[in-house]
Scaffold this active site. Structure first.
Site, PDB file in Angstrom:
ATOM      1  N   LYS A   5      -2.072  -1.593  -3.975  1.00  0.00           N
ATOM      2  CA  LYS A   5      -2.943  -0.425  -3.911  1.00  0.00           C
ATOM      3  C   LYS A   5      -2.113   0.844  -3.962  1.00  0.00           C
ATOM      4  O   LYS A   5      -1.128   0.916  -3.226  1.00  0.00           O
ATOM      5  CB  LYS A   5      -3.728  -0.508  -2.600  1.00  0.00           C
ATOM      6  CG  LYS A   5      -4.577   0.691  -2.294  1.00  0.00           C
ATOM      7  CD  LYS A   5      -5.162   0.564  -0.918  1.00  0.00           C
ATOM      8  CE  LYS A   5      -5.921   1.835  -0.624  1.00  0.00           C
ATOM      9  NZ  LYS A   5      -6.308   1.947   0.745  1.00  0.00           N
ATOM     10  N   LYS A  15       0.862  -1.181   0.000  1.00  0.00           N
ATOM     11  CA  LYS A  15       0.000   0.000   0.000  1.00  0.00           C
ATOM     12  C   LYS A  15       0.892   1.222   0.000  1.00  0.00           C
ATOM     13  O   LYS A  15       1.633   1.469   0.962  1.00  0.00           O
ATOM     14  CB  LYS A  15      -0.893  -0.021   1.237  1.00  0.00           C
ATOM     15  CG  LYS A  15      -1.779   1.215   1.341  1.00  0.00           C
ATOM     16  CD  LYS A  15      -2.770   1.083   2.465  1.00  0.00           C
ATOM     17  CE  LYS A  15      -3.622   2.321   2.584  1.00  0.00           C
ATOM     18  NZ  LYS A  15      -4.607   2.203   3.668  1.00  0.00           N
TER      19      LYS A  15
HETATM   20  C1  PBG Z   1      -7.675   2.910   5.607  1.00  0.00           C
HETATM   21  C2  PBG Z   1      -7.862   2.858   4.129  1.00  0.00           C
HETATM   22  C3  PBG Z   1      -7.691   3.867   3.165  1.00  0.00           C
HETATM   23  C4  PBG Z   1      -8.112   3.321   1.956  1.00  0.00           C
HETATM   24  C5  PBG Z   1      -8.491   2.005   2.204  1.00  0.00           C
HETATM   25  N1  PBG Z   1      -8.311   1.732   3.559  1.00  0.00           N
HETATM   26  C6  PBG Z   1      -7.275   5.281   3.309  1.00  0.00           C
HETATM   27  C7  PBG Z   1      -5.894   5.659   3.625  1.00  0.00           C
HETATM   28  O1  PBG Z   1      -4.999   4.828   3.776  1.00  0.00           O
HETATM   29  O2  PBG Z   1      -5.716   6.860   3.800  1.00  0.00           O
HETATM   30  C8  PBG Z   1      -8.160   4.051   0.640  1.00  0.00           C
HETATM   31  C9  PBG Z   1      -9.162   3.546  -0.330  1.00  0.00           C
HETATM   32  C10 PBG Z   1      -9.476   4.454  -1.461  1.00  0.00           C
HETATM   33  O3  PBG Z   1      -8.860   5.516  -1.675  1.00  0.00           O
HETATM   34  O4  PBG Z   1     -10.405   4.097  -2.197  1.00  0.00           O
HETATM   35  N2  PBG Z   1      -6.354   3.001   6.002  1.00  0.00           N
END
Ligand code: PBG
Length: 321
Positions: free
Chosen positions: A245, A192
């Site tokens: 992601k 991520k």
């Molecule tokens: C929680 C989380 C996030 C997303 C998924 N789980 C936000 C972040 O990390 O700030 C983002 C999903 C999206 O942008 O569609 N940590």
């Protein structure tokens, strides 16, 4: 000329005969925001056609999901109150736990994935617990483990840690196993990146960090090899599915992970990617259906099996046409 690649493109039927990559209904996961309260179905301003639902309004959303043949949803919660340690994330009566229980009553066969993170539940908006203004990795682990256990107890089929703390997959695997949830899967947000493309999500979930950013725990987008280290660790800690992601700007990463490891890969087509296409389509600048199907096919071509996307309902309609 002996070899003419165009021969295989000559008609639609011929192109369909030789095409390499397809999108299947079973690939799709639909993310849903659930919010504490009653009678709420409010559109997220930066995400056209995406809503926050109170649990009494959730059934109508799920009816459509099931009707369209989508097999899995991913829940995010927006609690009534937030605190320092994000206790809403691991309360058995938390908003996501309520949504999971109801979903399993209404549709026992619909796969329920619970996002596991603290940022929607903490007053400071960070994904872990703070000490001296910094996220403390090891003190966060038991809280994430508790959140995963309470979602598993509520009936989640898959828990999906998205916090990027080191060691959280193992902490979650251990607590699940100790409590008899050996069959609950872990879909790890292993790779991520710290990304500008999460902006609309943070609007939707009210989870923007109150100070600083997430760069000390989410990955640096300048790195590719580091992604392989993250995946390796999460597989060793017991992850069943690995996520990359965001998706669109990271297809090289999906490909690297897919070439290196034998494990199902999910690509998360995140909020900013969704909103960009929606904005362009609403202005008549892009053909929405063509652009979305092309992007999602590209994610599969790169090596993802599972596609988490806010476009899921539309994609399901389009594939059925
Ligand atoms: C929680 C989380 C996030 C997303 C998924 N789980 C936000 C972040 O990390 O700030 C983002 C999903 C999206 O942008 O569609 N940590």
């Amino acid at each position: 000329m002996l070899i003419r690649p165009r021969r295989r493109r000559i008609t639609k039927q011929m192109r369909d005969l030789v095409h390499e990559t397809s999108i299947d209904l079973t690939d799709l996961v639909y993310p849903i925001f659930v919010i504490e309260g009653k009678n709420i179905k409010e559109m997220v301003p930066s995400m056209p056609n995406i809503f926050r639902y109170s649990v009494d309004m959730l059934k109508q959303a799920l009816d459509e999901v099931v009707e369209l043949g989508i097999g899995a949803v991913l829940y995010f919660g927006i609690p009534a109150c937030k605190d320092e340690t994000g206790s809403g994330a691991y309360s058995d009566s938390g908003i996501v736990q309520q949504a999971i229980r109801l979903t399993k009553q209404w549709y026992p066969d619909l796969l329920v994935i619970a996002d596991i993170c603290l940022c929607e539940y903490t007053s400071h908006g960070h994904c872990g617990t703070l000490e001296g203004g910094k996220v403390n990795n090891d003190k966060t682990l038991p809280l994430l483990a508790k959140a995963a256990l309470s979602c598993a107890k509520a009936g989640a089929d898959i828990v999906a840690p998205s916090d990027m703390m080191d060691g959280r997959v193992l902490a979650i695997r251990n607590i699940l196993d100790e409590n008899g949830y050996q069959n609950t899967l872990i879909m790890s947000y292993a790779v991520k990146y710290s990304s500008a493309f999460y902006g609309p999500f943070r609007d939707a979930a009210g989870s923007a960090p109150a100070f600083g950013d997430r760069k000390s725990y989410q990955m640096d987008f300048r790195n590719r090899k580091e992604a392989l280290v993250e995946v390796q660790l999460d597989i060793e800690e017991g992850a069943d599915i690995i996520m990359v992601k965001p998706a669109l700007a990271y297809l090289d990463i999906v490909k690297s992970v897919s070439d290196t490891f034998c494990i199902p890969i999910a690509a998360y087509n995140v909020s900013g990617e969704y909103s960009m296409v929606k904005a362009a389509a609403e202005n008549g600048w892009l053909d929405e259906k063509a652009a979305v199907l092309e992007s999602i096919t590209a994610m599969k071509r790169a090596g993802a099996k599972i596609i988490i996307t806010y476009h899921a309902l539309d994609v399901a309609k389009w594939i059925k046409q």
